[in-house]
Design a protein around this motif. Sequence first.
Motif, PDB file in Angstrom:
ATOM      1  N   PRO A 146       0.808  -1.250   0.074  1.00  0.00           N
ATOM      2  CA  PRO A 146      -0.028  -0.023   0.016  1.00  0.00           C
ATOM      3  C   PRO A 146       0.980   1.373   0.141  1.00  0.00           C
ATOM      4  CG  PRO A 146      -0.930  -1.647   1.555  1.00  0.00           C
ATOM      5  CD  PRO A 146       0.473  -2.108   1.159  1.00  0.00           C
ATOM      6  N   ASP A 147       1.755   1.540   0.622  1.00  0.00           N
ATOM      7  CA  ASP A 147       2.680   2.588   0.658  1.00  0.00           C
ATOM      8  C   ASP A 147       4.030   2.361  -0.042  1.00  0.00           C
ATOM      9  OD1 ASP A 147       3.686   0.704   2.369  1.00  0.00           O
ATOM     10  OD2 ASP A 147       4.088   1.950   3.988  1.00  0.00           O
ATOM     11  N   GLY A 148       3.965   1.426  -0.619  1.00  0.00           N
ATOM     12  CA  GLY A 148       5.229   1.296  -1.693  1.00  0.00           C
ATOM     13  C   GLY A 148       5.161   1.564  -3.100  1.00  0.00           C
ATOM     14  N   PHE A 149       6.063   1.036  -4.065  1.00  0.00           N
ATOM     15  CA  PHE A 149       6.176   1.275  -5.246  1.00  0.00           C
ATOM     16  C   PHE A 149       5.181   0.143  -6.049  1.00  0.00           C
ATOM     17  CE2 PHE A 149       9.830  -0.671  -4.353  1.00  0.00           C
ATOM     18  CZ  PHE A 149       9.936  -1.878  -5.291  1.00  0.00           C
ATOM     19  N   ASP A 150       4.694   0.604  -7.473  1.00  0.00           N
ATOM     20  CA  ASP A 150       4.100  -0.628  -8.196  1.00  0.00           C
ATOM     21  C   ASP A 150       5.118  -1.092  -8.867  1.00  0.00           C
ATOM     22  OD1 ASP A 150       1.625  -1.261  -9.666  1.00  0.00           O
ATOM     23  OD2 ASP A 150       2.936  -0.471 -11.302  1.00  0.00           O
ATOM     24  N   CYS A 151       5.094  -2.658  -8.669  1.00  0.00           N
ATOM     25  CA  CYS A 151       6.098  -3.474  -9.433  1.00  0.00           C
ATOM     26  C   CYS A 151       6.242  -2.938 -11.030  1.00  0.00           C
ATOM     27  CB  CYS A 151       5.742  -4.939  -9.180  1.00  0.00           C
ATOM     28  SG  CYS A 151       6.971  -5.797  -9.956  1.00  0.00           S
ATOM     29  N   PRO A 152       7.550  -2.794 -11.386  1.00  0.00           N
ATOM     30  CA  PRO A 152       7.729  -2.167 -12.677  1.00  0.00           C
ATOM     31  C   PRO A 152       7.620  -3.597 -13.646  1.00  0.00           C
ATOM     32  CG  PRO A 152       9.903  -2.122 -11.670  1.00  0.00           C
ATOM     33  CD  PRO A 152       8.801  -2.490 -10.425  1.00  0.00           C
ATOM     34  N   GLY A 153       7.440  -4.675 -13.139  1.00  0.00           N
ATOM     35  CA  GLY A 153       7.391  -6.056 -13.817  1.00  0.00           C
ATOM     36  C   GLY A 153       6.289  -6.306 -14.780  1.00  0.00           C
ATOM     37  N   MET A 188      -7.553  -0.775 -12.797  1.00  0.00           N
ATOM     38  CA  MET A 188      -7.377  -0.203 -11.363  1.00  0.00           C
ATOM     39  C   MET A 188      -6.187   1.031 -11.181  1.00  0.00           C
ATOM     40  SD  MET A 188      -9.633  -1.812  -9.347  1.00  0.00           S
ATOM     41  CE  MET A 188      -8.822  -1.312  -7.763  1.00  0.00           C
ATOM     42  N   VAL A 189      -6.660   2.008 -10.777  1.00  0.00           N
ATOM     43  CA  VAL A 189      -5.600   3.040 -10.581  1.00  0.00           C
ATOM     44  C   VAL A 189      -5.312   3.354  -9.208  1.00  0.00           C
ATOM     45  CG1 VAL A 189      -5.497   5.538 -11.141  1.00  0.00           C
ATOM     46  CG2 VAL A 189      -6.730   4.357 -12.617  1.00  0.00           C
ATOM     47  N   HIS A 190      -3.660   3.377  -8.916  1.00  0.00           N
ATOM     48  CA  HIS A 190      -3.443   3.314  -7.883  1.00  0.00           C
ATOM     49  C   HIS A 190      -2.262   4.130  -7.732  1.00  0.00           C
ATOM     50  CE1 HIS A 190      -0.708   0.133  -8.540  1.00  0.00           C
ATOM     51  NE2 HIS A 190      -1.756  -0.721  -9.157  1.00  0.00           N
ATOM     52  N   VAL A 191      -1.713   4.370  -6.520  1.00  0.00           N
ATOM     53  CA  VAL A 191      -0.248   5.267  -6.504  1.00  0.00           C
ATOM     54  C   VAL A 191       0.923   4.352  -6.144  1.00  0.00           C
ATOM     55  CG1 VAL A 191       0.961   6.865  -4.758  1.00  0.00           C
ATOM     56  CG2 VAL A 191      -1.639   7.051  -5.073  1.00  0.00           C
ATOM     57  N   SER A 192       1.936   4.850  -6.687  1.00  0.00           N
ATOM     58  CA  SER A 192       3.332   4.148  -6.440  1.00  0.00           C
ATOM     59  C   SER A 192       4.324   5.088  -6.027  1.00  0.00           C
ATOM     60  CB  SER A 192       3.700   3.738  -7.992  1.00  0.00           C
ATOM     61  OG  SER A 192       5.173   3.183  -7.967  1.00  0.00           O
ATOM     62  N   MET A 193       4.833   4.744  -4.817  1.00  0.00           N
ATOM     63  CA  MET A 193       6.012   5.450  -4.285  1.00  0.00           C
ATOM     64  C   MET A 193       7.179   4.968  -3.866  1.00  0.00           C
ATOM     65  SD  MET A 193       4.670   8.390  -2.559  1.00  0.00           S
ATOM     66  CE  MET A 193       5.188   9.237  -1.098  1.00  0.00           C
ATOM     67  N   GLY A 194       8.294   5.671  -4.521  1.00  0.00           N
ATOM     68  CA  GLY A 194       9.415   5.038  -4.327  1.00  0.00           C
ATOM     69  C   GLY A 194       9.998   4.925  -2.839  1.00  0.00           C
ATOM     70  N   ILE A 195      10.983   4.169  -2.628  1.00  0.00           N
ATOM     71  CA  ILE A 195      11.540   4.347  -1.408  1.00  0.00           C
ATOM     72  C   ILE A 195      12.973   4.012  -1.272  1.00  0.00           C
ATOM     73  CG2 ILE A 195       9.465   2.856  -0.294  1.00  0.00           C
ATOM     74  CD1 ILE A 195      11.636   0.521  -0.492  1.00  0.00           C
ATOM     75  N   PHE A 201     -11.851  10.746 -14.094  1.00  0.00           N
ATOM     76  CA  PHE A 201     -10.928  10.711 -13.003  1.00  0.00           C
ATOM     77  C   PHE A 201     -11.513  11.973 -11.992  1.00  0.00           C
ATOM     78  CE2 PHE A 201      -8.353   8.542 -15.998  1.00  0.00           C
ATOM     79  CZ  PHE A 201      -7.515   7.975 -15.130  1.00  0.00           C
ATOM     80  N   HIS A 202     -12.746  12.031 -11.907  1.00  0.00           N
ATOM     81  CA  HIS A 202     -13.327  12.804 -10.824  1.00  0.00           C
ATOM     82  C   HIS A 202     -12.970  12.393  -9.678  1.00  0.00           C
ATOM     83  CE1 HIS A 202     -16.353   9.938  -9.520  1.00  0.00           C
ATOM     84  NE2 HIS A 202     -16.310   9.557 -10.715  1.00  0.00           N
ATOM     85  N   GLY A 203     -12.755  13.545  -8.718  1.00  0.00           N
ATOM     86  CA  GLY A 203     -12.099  13.392  -7.373  1.00  0.00           C
ATOM     87  C   GLY A 203     -10.777  12.499  -7.273  1.00  0.00           C
ATOM     88  N   PHE A 204      -9.903  12.609  -8.318  1.00  0.00           N
ATOM     89  CA  PHE A 204      -8.827  11.728  -8.564  1.00  0.00           C
ATOM     90  C   PHE A 204      -7.866  11.690  -7.361  1.00  0.00           C
ATOM     91  CE2 PHE A 204      -4.968  11.106 -11.724  1.00  0.00           C
ATOM     92  CZ  PHE A 204      -4.684   9.621 -11.325  1.00  0.00           C
ATOM     93  N   ASN A 205      -7.521  12.815  -6.701  1.00  0.00           N
ATOM     94  CA  ASN A 205      -6.424  12.760  -5.600  1.00  0.00           C
ATOM     95  C   ASN A 205      -7.358  12.307  -4.253  1.00  0.00           C
ATOM     96  OD1 ASN A 205      -3.986  13.835  -6.090  1.00  0.00           O
ATOM     97  ND2 ASN A 205      -5.215  15.903  -6.765  1.00  0.00           N
ATOM     98  N   ALA A 206      -8.330  12.403  -4.118  1.00  0.00           N
ATOM     99  CA  ALA A 206      -9.060  11.735  -2.778  1.00  0.00           C
ATOM    100  C   ALA A 206      -9.173  10.309  -3.137  1.00  0.00           C
ATOM    101  CB  ALA A 206     -10.424  12.515  -2.733  1.00  0.00           C
ATOM    102  N   ARG A 207      -9.737   9.860  -4.376  1.00  0.00           N
ATOM    103  CA  ARG A 207     -10.013   8.366  -4.640  1.00  0.00           C
ATOM    104  C   ARG A 207      -8.613   7.659  -4.842  1.00  0.00           C
ATOM    105  NH1 ARG A 207     -13.584   7.142  -9.326  1.00  0.00           N
ATOM    106  NH2 ARG A 207     -12.732   8.789 -10.434  1.00  0.00           N
ATOM    107  N   VAL A 208      -7.519   8.389  -5.395  1.00  0.00           N
ATOM    108  CA  VAL A 208      -6.368   7.420  -5.266  1.00  0.00           C
ATOM    109  C   VAL A 208      -5.653   7.531  -3.983  1.00  0.00           C
ATOM    110  CG1 VAL A 208      -4.491   9.242  -6.017  1.00  0.00           C
ATOM    111  CG2 VAL A 208      -4.714   6.949  -7.175  1.00  0.00           C
ATOM    112  N   ALA A 209      -6.210   8.438  -2.989  1.00  0.00           N
ATOM    113  CA  ALA A 209      -5.438   8.051  -1.854  1.00  0.00           C
ATOM    114  C   ALA A 209      -5.980   6.897  -0.846  1.00  0.00           C
ATOM    115  CB  ALA A 209      -5.848   9.549  -0.923  1.00  0.00           C
ATOM    116  N   VAL A 210      -7.067   6.235  -1.226  1.00  0.00           N
ATOM    117  CA  VAL A 210      -7.398   5.168  -0.716  1.00  0.00           C
ATOM    118  C   VAL A 210      -6.368   3.944  -0.884  1.00  0.00           C
ATOM    119  CG1 VAL A 210      -9.302   3.516  -0.740  1.00  0.00           C
ATOM    120  CG2 VAL A 210      -9.898   5.853  -0.955  1.00  0.00           C
ATOM    121  N   PRO A 211      -5.976   3.379   0.017  1.00  0.00           N
ATOM    122  CA  PRO A 211      -5.076   2.042  -0.452  1.00  0.00           C
ATOM    123  C   PRO A 211      -5.621   1.280  -1.407  1.00  0.00           C
ATOM    124  CG  PRO A 211      -5.527   2.319   2.253  1.00  0.00           C
ATOM    125  CD  PRO A 211      -6.384   3.251   1.411  1.00  0.00           C
ATOM    126  N   GLY A 212      -5.074   0.884  -2.478  1.00  0.00           N
ATOM    127  CA  GLY A 212      -5.440  -0.031  -3.535  1.00  0.00           C
ATOM    128  C   GLY A 212      -6.005   0.989  -4.656  1.00  0.00           C
TER     129      GLY A 212
END
Length: 759
Positions: A45-52, A529-536, A588-599
């Motif tokens: 949830p708080d990591g990056f999306d696998c580039p695989g 499914m649209v979700h966030v990817s965060m580098g670590i 993508f209405h409400g994009f920032n809010a909706r993508v903040a939800v894990p998953g």
Amino acid sequence: MKEQKIAFYTGPAGGWGALGSVKNTLLRQDIPLKGAKTLLSANQPDGFDCPGCAWPDRNHHSAFEFCENGVKAVAAEATARRAGPELFERHTVQELAGQSDFWLEDQGRLTHPMRYDAASDHYRPIAWDEAFALIAKHLNALPDPNQAIFYTSGRTSNEAAFLYQLFVRQYGTNNFPDCSNMCHEPSGSAMRPQIGVGKGTVTLQDFEHADAIFIFGQNPGTNHPRMLGELRAAHKRGARIVSFNPLRERGLERFADPQDTLEMATFGSTPISTHYFQLRVGGDLAAVKGVMKHVIEQEDARGGVLDRAFITGHTTGFDALAADLRAESWALLEQESGLTEAQMRSAGDVYIGADRVIACWGMGITQHLHSVATIQMIVDLLMLRGNLGREGAGACPVRGHSNVQGDRTMGIWEKPPAALLDRLGEVYGFAPPRAHGVDTVEAIRQMLDGQGKVFFALGGNFAAATPDTYETWKALRRCDLTVHVATKLNRSHVVHGREALILPCLGRTEIDMQAAGPQGVTVEDSMSMVHVSMGINPPASEHLLSEPAIVARLAAATLGEKSRVPWLWLVEDYARIRDEIEKVFPDFHGFNARVAVPGGFRLRNTASERVWATASGKAAFTPHAVPCDTPTHRARARHAGGVVFTLLTTRSHDQYNTTIYGMDDRYRGVYGQRRVVFIHPEDIRALGLKDGDRVHIHTVWDDGQERRAEGFRLVAYDIPRGNLAAYYPETNPLVPLSAVALAAGTPTSKSIPVMLVAA
Ligand SMILES: Nc1nc2c(c(=O)[nH]1)N[C@H]1C(S)=C(S)[C@@H](COP(=O)(O)OP(=O)(O)OC[C@H]3O[C@@H](n4cnc5c(=O)[nH]c(N)nc54)[C@H](O)[C@@H]3O)O[C@H]1N2
Ligand SMILES: Nc1nc2c(c(=O)[nH]1)N[C@H]1C(S)=C(S)[C@@H](COP(=O)(O)OP(=O)(O)OC[C@H]3O[C@@H](n4cnc5c(=O)[nH]c(N)nc54)[C@H](O)[C@@H]3O)O[C@H]1N2
Ligand SMILES: [Mo]
């Protein structure tokens, strides 16, 4: 040098073989065991999306999902190796060009922006601002913006892709060739007119409810290993898994889950396919037609087989399809599919016996002359029993690059819909170019003709991934300027234009620090499914820029006062870019809010709600004739004496597209080498050769050009007679530029007519 050998692999996919391979991968990339932290953050949830790959993640909420090839993809990026200015000081570009693709990427991460110096034939460091100024100078000097070409590879995030398409359209062209042109383009081309969406209709949850899963032309054990988890679970609860593939792929046969301690301790495994149809290369349209013919004949004989309510309420064209199926000859279907009538009927019985059916497909379907027609027939099959838009059923084109679907959603499209252009014009107050741009193959032609003068690539490896390798190289070398935004050194950087730049960027795994703090990007997987990817990880070098920052600074340098978009302000905080995305795309209405939800969230898919955004407002049954006019058919007619084979080009277990991780292909029993060609033992004998002999492969084409690839070792293999398989990209010199899928333009890299000559 590693020992070269061919040895039948007895293990299942996954299992201990996968764990051993991961250990070797980490050693090779000099990643200490603490690097495991990087690996454990993939798809969390708080990591990056696998580039695989683009397979969705079940575990964006929960535990770590083990994936051997995901580890390799992450390790390739998180490597401790560096390709800094010293490397370019040590070697002229000519020397670098003499190295293998494996060697080039193996030098490690790029660290500095580099500019080609023709006088010394070396790449030399350049300051970022100078690099942007140089590109801007070239772009602004072109008499016609359509002389610039802007390629995209599918790792690019939504944020970078959105800024990129806006910049390029404000600059004045729709020249957006992308990796999708070589990949799932036919899936979109087939499904849009047929069911009104160009994307898959299923979600991961549907896999929990399917009674049968049909898999056409896909090798998930290597390319989408996490998919095996779904297939294993489906098998365990009694679902039928029906594979259509000319090769017996280990991942479609048996799988041991490295996280199942019992299975691992007992060296056990779970079977995957309940039915395996080893059809002929390019035989899928005929095979699917045979399956459907059986379904119609059963309906005619006993009734109650079809979903009449669905057909009447939701579709057009059923009568024409049914008439075509009734009239079709079993003899032709057998001849062209390479399957027997009994096999096609048994697949039909599985289909009829299942209440909920999912059909998946990959490159074995999309890279043929008749790909679009084949996909429409697969969707026709689904529709006969209403297997669209309900739980446990639907169409599942399995995408490749981790954000290739998202890039298209963001407008990376050489044939943009008018509505998108209208909206961009409204929101940003400019007149977007209306003429369609070039796709990948057309881009090569334009550069060859001298019409394409500036080539800019956001990721990827254009020189190696595209067909007709030496033509493509000629094309790139004719450019005034070639620019590559990249993480690793590759072929495209050493086959360059008169002027050339390499711009090194951050990868997914790395912390992306901007004025407002560390930034995440968003991606869209194969199931929308649209979700966030965060580098670590700390960046590989302090000189790297993020892709959004590169695009924004280039846009500002090129467009200057001509653009009202506050480019540099937008990249201070990527939430601002997402606000812009929301302005342009209603989904993508409400994009920032909706993508903040894990998953994250799922984009709307009308076909999955049985809303048909087609011309007629219904889903369209679309029958097709069995293709009997393919290049192989024609070549065989012309060369009655010689033996013409159909060659399919595919991926080994140790590569990511043009990135070669290693020289093994464990599941197919190949070790320490890649120049092999898989062939039926009887075909070896018929050629008067023996297993292990070396051959040259020649393309049989009608344009008078000689195309060959030399020195391939014959490997006797379980493959239909008349078919061959070998690895890409080594075989791309064999794929003619004019060999493309009808109505999609995708190179037909899975069906090249060739002859073999003893070396
Ligand atoms: N580890 C790893 N993962 C990857 C990639 C990678 O290179 N390495 N690449 C990524 C990308 S961009 C993509 S698009 C996907 C690709 O993933 P896949 O779609 O699995 O692509 P290929 O490896 O080319 O394999 C295609 C399969 O189709 C079969 N095939 C060939 N011709 C035919 C035919 O005519 N009919 C049928 N029915 N089958 C046929 C081949 O035997 C093979 O099993 O994977 C993505 N994931
Ligand atoms: N004969 C044949 N040809 C094929 C295929 C086939 O099956 N047979 N498959 C086709 C398919 S499905 C595809 S998708 C294409 C793939 O075509 P591409 O997407 O163009 O090629 P890749 O090999 O994935 O690109 C690898 C390079 O991407 C760069 N890179 C990696 N990560 C990043 C990043 O985060 N940002 C940036 N900017 N760069 C990065 C690295 O420098 C690396 O060298 O090839 C196609 N070509
Ligand atoms: Mo792909």
